[in-house]
Enzyme design. Structure first.
Site: not given
Length: 707
Positions: A88-89, A240, A143, A139
């Site tokens: 993620d991210d 992540h 965020h 995503h």
């Protein structure tokens, strides 16, 4: 007063300025929105609406879920011995490549849930992810916690992200993971509402079987242990690749992948593990919209950097200017104090020239204040330049000794001054505006510096008579802070660019050297003063020679006055531009005086709209405490400078309370004046004379102070 060819002033530049300001603000706001990105673990998710009950199919189902608009739910889980590593991210320029290298090392593939803002910053990493056989899911754009957002904002977040990924990779994402999500049993009502909207938009929501919480950096072994599925089971593992230091994540992958591969596990993407169709190709429209979004985001970031650097440069220049002003003010104060101890000397007959055009409201007070001067042998010459309000009649009815009236057809202020000079009998000339009231000792103090044969002109101290309202107080502070502090500095640096028309003394020989007052610019006082310096004469400032003038009483009148001043000053600067490369006194004027005027009275004010836009941007996106601290610090510094200037001028501190409000209207008006003047100067327009309507404030002041 003068007659110029009238040319209609352009209007289109105001529209262009408005559009420029709006585009600037939009770009900065986009950057502020994009930069407001918090990495996982930066704080607790914001509380959202309850969103209603969550179906058991969600909380008890598999990690990959499709939620229909009617809240129907279908879920799937990874097959046995199949691991879908999800990150993620990202993409992150430091950690994403390292993770990709580890995956390539072991022939593993993963799914990267990337934010649109990061994709726009690093599209080459998004392309590398796809080129190396991995897949990309959405995503959100920045965020954002979807469970705490209204539906329109959720839709915008996903649309922007989809366009960004489409532009970078040529494909539209079909998988999405809500930020701050975890395993299915953690879904609450608000999160389910967001999942339902995502499902209605065609997205397949991917949660996790194993949340490693690697963002906490618990250690490599703890991450490995949290990622391992139950024996023989498949799993979607959450990791992540951005949002902070991911060294432990990279190291954990180097342990986890070979360990599980040795147990017969395979590492693949979510789509491949579940036999899903490949993401569809993006349309040309989606790619173009994504490309435009990337350019806008890059432009906003560039604007932020440029304006940040400009603000820093402006602050440094402002502090340097302030330091020089204060140092020069102290030097000038000591110099004036020494000179004030010397007795006033009679330097010969003085001729006071008063050019007047429709000045009937104040002309009597002006003439009476001059006649009441304690300087001996004073003649007053009033040149009526074609007034239509009986100005000359007012003066003639006074029948005061030593006062002479000359009538002429309207030819402009410079012509009126030259007429007065031609009729004057004294070798020392004092030029006075028709709305100015002199203190009794003003003439005597004004001419004292002319004892020095090198001095050709002396600037007196002009004070605002009508300072009761806000506008009057603002102008009073401006005169005291700006005009007088600047004049002290110019005096010390020997580059005084202006002797004001309200109160100035001149040596006849100096006036003769420059062939009188020129009519080539609207700022005849500035033009005249610069010519004197270039002719080798010294120009000084004496703050004890005080005259009271009537300042504009309305914003419209203020605009007209300052517009003429600013435009005329630009004309004078251009006319005397060769002083920049000359030597001696002319060189000091050019390299010190003209450079100062160009920087602080033209260039920086022209950029002022960007400063204000940046300030508004700060209010919207920067921490309120930080913005308040900067504004308060700036205001306190201004107040201290203003207090010091008021003390030097022996004025009361009362008007200081109005200083913060000056930043709301007055400062912007002055900046717009500079902008309008610059446009007219560039277009080569000829500005008509903007006469100020007098209300008799100088007369009222004279009556109030008369014993």
């Amino acid at each position: 007063m003068s007659r110029h060819i009238e040319r209609r002033e352009p209007k289109a530049h105001w529209l262009l300025l408005s559009l420029f300001t709006l585009v600037l603000l939009a770009g900065l706001c986009l950057n502020g929105y994009v930069s407001n990105v918090r990495g996982e673990g930066a704080g607790q998710p914001a509380a959202g609406a309850s969103g209603g009950a969550v179906p058991a199919e969600v909380t008890e189902g598999g990690p990959v879920q499709r939620v229909g608009a009617d809240s129907s739910v279908s879920t799937r889980a990874m097959p046995a011995k199949t691991i879908a590593l999800t990150f993620d991210d990202g993409p992150d320029p430091r950690w994403t490549p390292r993770i990709l290298d580890v995956l390539a090392k072991y022939g593993a593939h993963g799914t990267f849930f990337q934010t649109g803002a990061q994709v726009n910053r690093h599209p080459e990493l998004a392309r590398r992810v796809v080129d190396e056989g991995h897949e990309i899911g959405a995503h959100t754009f920045v965020h954002a916690d979807l469970s705490a957002l209204p539906s329109w904002r959720r839709g915008m977040e996903m649309t922007l992200t989809s366009n960004a990924i489409a532009a970078a990779t040529g494909h539209v994402p079909v998988l999405m993971r809500p930020p701050y999500s975890s395993e299915p049993d953690a879904v609450d009502g608000a999160a389910f509402a967001a999942m339902r909207q995502a499902g209605a938009d065609g997205y397949l929501v991917v949660l996790a079987d194993r949340d490693t919480e690697d963002w906490r950096r618990p250690g490599v072994e703890a991450i490995v242990a949290a990622a391992q599925p139950a024996k023989g089971a498949g799993a979607v593992v959450m990791l992540h690749d951005s949002g902070g230091d991911r060294a432990q994540t990279v190291a954990a992958l180097d342990v986890l992948i070979p360990r599980l591969q040795s147990q017969g596990y395979r590492f693949t993407t979510v789509s491949e593990g579940l036999k899903l169709a490949a993401p569809p190709a993006a349309s040309a429209g989606q790619r173009w919209r994504g490309q435009a979004l990337r350019w806008a985001q890059a432009g906003g970031a560039g604007l932020d950097r440029v304006l940040g650097a400009f603000m820093l440069a402006a602050v440094v220049l402002g502090l340097l200017r302030l330091l020089i002003q204060l140092v020069c003010a102290r030097i000038h104060v000591r110099r004036v104090r020494r000179q004030s101890r010397q007795p006033l000397q009679y330097l010969g007959p003085v001729s006071v020239i008063v050019p007047a055009y429709n000045e009937s409201a104040n002309i009597e007070a002006t003439v009476r204040s001059l006649v009441a001067s304690d300087y001996p042998r004073l003649e007053v010459i009033v040149v009526d330049d074609g007034s239509t309000d009986g100005t000359a009649d007012v003066v003639e009815r006074l029948r005061l000794p030593g006062v002479f009236v000359i009538r002429q057809a309207n030819a402009g202020k410079p012509a009126a001054l030259n007429t007065g000079i031609a009729h004057a009998r004294g070798d020392l000339l004092v030029m006075v505006d028709g709305d100015t009231v002199f203190e009794p000792d003003a003439v005597g103090r004004l001419v004292q510096p002319l004892r020095d044969p090198d001095v050709g002109a002396v600037s007196g101290n002009t004070k605002v008579a009508n300072r009761r309202g806000l506008l009057g107080r603002w102008q009073h502070l401006e005169y005291v802070i700006g005009f007088n502090l600047d004049r002290r500095m110019f005096d010390v640096l020997r580059c005084m660019p202006t002797v004001p028309g309200a109160i100035g003394a001149f040596r006849r020989d100096a006036v003769r050297d420059v062939r009188g007052v020129s009519s080539e610019t609207l700022a005849e006082d500035t033009d005249f003063t610069m010519a004197l310096i270039r002719a080798g004469w010294r120009v000084v400032y004496t703050p004890d020679a005080i005259a009271w003038t009537e300042a504009p009483a309305s914003l419209r009148q203020l605009w007209r006055q300052r517009y003429r001043w600013c435009y005329g000053t630009m004309q004078a600067m251009w006319k005397h531009r060769r002083a920049l490369v000359q030597g001696g006194a002319a060189g000091r004027l050019g390299r010190r005086g003209l450079s100062y005027l160009l920087l602080f009275q033209v260039l920086l004010p022209l950029c002022a709209c960007m400063v204000d836009v940046y300030g508004l941007y700060g209010l919207l996106f920067l921490p309120p405490a930080k913005v308040a601290a900067v504004w308060l610090g700036f205001t306190v510094m201004q107040a201290l400078v203003a207090g010091y200037a008021l003390r030097l001028d022996r004025e009361r501190y009362g008007p200081l309370w109005s200083l913060p409000f000056q930043q709301v209207v007055y400062r912007q008006l002055m900046y717009l004046v500079v902008f309008q003047s610059a446009v007219m100067a560039l277009l080569g327009g000829r500005l008509r004379w903007h006469r100020i309507v007098r209300i008799g404030a100088a007369t009222e002041h004279a009556a109030a102070t008369r014993p």
